[in-house]
Design an enzyme around this catalytic site. Structure first.
Site: not given
Length: 775
Positions: A469, A583, A596
């Site tokens: 990630h 979230y 993001t």
């Protein structure tokens, strides 16, 4: 193999007559062709630098400027207003040569000035975000002019990175606005005394320490390309010392209903080819810049730079992302053995049929794993510090380092799994859940979780992906995976018996088996124990929601994403009896190097909507859909909450000061973490003629031990696929139960909004932004 060819390219024998030198012309020819390929790539990169460096102009526009200046001078006019004569005075040439050269110098300077002016104008245009907040059918004149100018400046065909230098920088929002928005988002989660205390903490922070931290952050924003991204990558991802498997890595799935071929080697051959074709497009910058769907507005493409040839390496305090410019091989794992598979021969990419042939050689190889080799990948699945210590002690030199380098420098990692996966058999729903768990963590040692992404090819031809990630977010990997699936199924294709198309060069050298010398103390690793416990605790549930999709939702003129998010709030309320900090990932790629931002989906409006629905009260005053859409737009345009507060917290740590407000805000658990996987290249999939080729999307592990992770993908007009995760160790969560709650919540909201007696529908209709087609 290149190394083997180099070893035999030069052979010599010492005889009484002297040295007998022997040359392998075949090996030398392959080395030469490989060098030619490298030089072609260098020339292509230089060419692309020039093209994107002058965008939105073109290199040929320089010639037009020169001709225009010379033509003006020919007509006895001085377009430079004396500058050409000033340049002539400093040139030691003849009069005619001085005139020509000075005209060229002035034309070049004028051309560069025009490019800078055009780029500045483009940057100003891309900094305008008011279009996102305008209501449907009410486009302002300002926005109409903006769209026209943007289309004019974007009329030339751009390269992948052409817009990078024209994208605006992420703005630092006023601290007063961020604090105010935070308190609004926290209100439905706090009791009156708790909210009063938090309001007091926020006021003290804003009046004292906050302004000091804000000044440092504004200074960084002036200096850095993006004031968030580097700290986000380092402190959220690379400095995490826990396992990245499940906690950070995420997965992507194959088609839901079909498997293009049941032949494992053939599926691997086409998949590897498709990935390498995508890499070629990235290297040549032939990919079209990703844009906001339905518009001409470009998104940042910086995350594509480290997609291939990238590995995360462990450290004591922080990991490091290592990226290599190129790699001509992939690393393959099968039955406990590691192989290096060369994908280029004599400077050309192997055909899918040749790659299938090479993969089949690996599948047919009967050799057993070397001691410690089978479960070596578990080191990447466990804690980071033990992996670093083991690496320093046993993999920093000799044969182990050379083999480890082969894995880390590979274009990507491939696992040939002996299991069969997919929606099949008598228990298709249960098999989908097992398919998700397999992609998320596997056996904990048969994936290389440090690679930027790993491909898994199962025995029955099913495929999937596991991605690290830190280097990029899910939309970037989803774009790659969409291209791979579409190219595999619709462009490369298979023969009638399921094999790859093309011919095979039988003289191909076999894949190289990697050699290891792993001592016994390195084999008894605690990493596998930690990883196995984590994997066993994950509860995954994947289900396609077929009752309706975005087509029916849009008929109500409601945002599909807002609809789903309200449904998730209702499902969580029913599952746990209350609300939680939620979230939802939103992107900030409208800005350079943006990643993001968080949309706090649990709002006053959404909680009021849920409570009213559950208590059968009137819903006419609920504006939850409107509120959610505005929250999403604000996050996209740099007016979010959490990234700003996160950076203020980092500054406070650098200054050595504590903030009770920031400490409490950043310690709040996200018990419901959600993300939508966007479909970005629907044109690659012909769903009318091939309706079964529907992607399942992907998912991730739960963020909180007592919470849920929910990923969803809106496919076509009539389906939404959900991926739900939680932990078995928490008695209050159950992924399958929550999936049932999601389905029921979506149905209940649809029935409510579709009811002509409901007053909520009309208010939701007013919430729609302007049509993207108008942009």
């Amino acid at each position: 193999m290149a190394e083997a060819h180099q070893a035999v390219a030069f052979q010599f024998t010492i005889t009484p007559e002297g040295i007998d030198l022997q040359l392998s012309h075949q090996a030398l020819n392959q080395i030469f062709l490989s060098g030619v390929r490298s030089w072609k790539k260098r020339v292509s990169r230089m060419r692309n630098r020039v093209i994107k460096g002058v965008y939105p102009a073109s290199p040929s526009s320089w010639l037009f400027v020169v001709i225009a200046i010379l033509a003006t001078m020919y007509m006895r006019s001085d377009p430079s207003m004396g500058l050409i004569k000033m340049i002539q005075q400093h040139l030691p040439l003849s009069t005619q040569g001085q005139t020509m050269l000075s005209a060229l110098v002035f034309s070049t300077l004028l051309w560069l000035s025009l490019i800078l002016a055009l780029r500045f104008c483009l940057k100003l245009l891309l900094s305008y975000h008011q279009w996102m907040f305008e209501q449907h059918g009410r486009v302002s004149n300002t926005t109409k002019v903006w769209v026209t100018l943007l289309r004019l400046l974007s009329s030339r065909k751009p390269l992948l990175y052409s817009y990078q230098t024209s994208l605006p920088h992420l703005p630092v929002p006023p601290i007063k606005d961020t604090v105010s928005r935070y308190l609004t988002s926290a209100r439905p989660l706090l009791t009156d005394p708790e909210f009063e205390r938090m309001t007091k903490l926020a006021g003290q922070f804003e009046a004292n320490l906050g302004n000091r931290l804000q000044r440092y952050l504004r200074l960084k924003a002036l200096w850095a390309t993006n004031y968030v991204s580097d700290w986000w990558e380092e402190y959220i991802y690379l400095r995490g010392r826990g396992p990245i498997m499940v906690n950070s890595n995420y997965y992507g799935m194959d088609f839901l209903y079909v498997t293009p071929t049941p032949v494992q080697a053939a599926r691997a051959g086409n998949t590897i080819t498709a990935l390498l074709l995508y890499r070629r497009k990235v290297n040549r910058e032939e990919l079209k810049p990703v844009r906001v769907p339905g518009t001409v507005i470009p998104l940042c493409a910086a995350q594509c730079e480290r997609m291939f040839n990238t590995t995360r390496t462990p450290g004591v305090e922080t990991d490091v992302l290592q990226h290599w410019q190129d790699s001509e091989f992939v690393a393959v794992y099968h039955r406990g053995r590691f192989f290096r598979l060369w994908v280029y021969l004599a400077g050309r990419l192997l055909s899918p049929r040749e790659l299938e042939h090479q993969i089949q050689r690996i599948l047919d190889d009967p050799s057993p794993p070397q001691p410690g080799e089978e479960k070596l990948g578990a080191l990447t699945a466990g804690e980071r510090v033990p992996w670093f210590q083991m690496r320093e002690r046993h993999f920093s030199s000799g044969i182990n380092k050379r083999s480890l380098d082969c894995i880390e420098r590979a274009a990507f990692f491939v696992t040939l799994d002996d299991e069969e996966q997919g929606m099949r058999g008598e228990d298709p729903a249960g098999n989908l859940d097992r398919y998700a768990k397999s992609l998320l963590h596997g056996k904990c040692y048969d994936r290389w979780f440090d690679k930027s992404f790993s491909i898994v090819i199962y025995k029955n031809g099913k495929s999937g992906l596991n991605a690290e990630h830190s280097w990029a977010d899910a939309p970037t990997v989803a774009h790659l995976w969409e291209y791979t699936l579409a190219t595999d199924a619709f462009q490369l294709g298979y023969t009638e018996d399921g094999h790859c198309k093309g011919d095979v060069d039988r003289s191909l050298p076999p894949p190289q088996r990697l050699a290891w010398d792993i001592p016994s103390e390195a084999q008894a690793s605690s990493s596998l124990v930690v990883a196995q416990a984590l994997a066993d605790d994950v509860d995954c549930h994947v289900f396609p929601f077929r009752d309706f999709g975005k087509g029916r939702i849009k008929k109500l003129r409601v945002s599909p994403d807002a609809f789903i998010q309200i449904g998730l709030q209702l499902a969580y309320f029913r599952d746990r009896g209350g609300f939680c900090l939620t979230y939802e990932a939103s992107m900030t790629r409208l800005f350079r190097e943006g990643r993001t931002e968080t949309v706090r989906s649990c709002s006053n409006e959404s909680s009021a909507f849920v409570r009213a629905l559950e208590t059968k009260e009137k819903l006419s005053d609920s504006l939850s859909v409107i509120r959610h859409q505005n929250l999403y737009r604000m996050a996209m345009t740099g007016a979010g909450i959490d990234r700003h507060l996160f950076c203020l917290y980092v500054v406070s740590k650098y200054l050595g000061v504590d903030s009770p407000f920031l400490k409490e805000v950043l310690s709040e658990p996200w018990r419901l973490s959600t993300s939508q996987t966007p479909v970005q290249q629907m044109e690659l999939f012909d769903l009318k003629n091939h309706p079964d080729f529907i992607s399942l999307g992907g998912g991730f592990g739960p963020v909180a031990d007592d919470g849920y992770g929910v990923s969803y993908i809106i496919v076509g007009e009539d389906m939404i696929n959900f991926h739900v995760s939680s932990k078995h160790s928490c008695s209050e969560t159950d992924s399958h139960r929550f999936g049932v709650q999601i389905s029921k919540a979506l149905q209940d909201i649809m029935n409510l909004l579709a009811d002509p007696k409901s007053q909520t529908t009309s208010k939701c209709q007013q919430a729609q932004p302007q049509s993207k087609k108008q942009l």
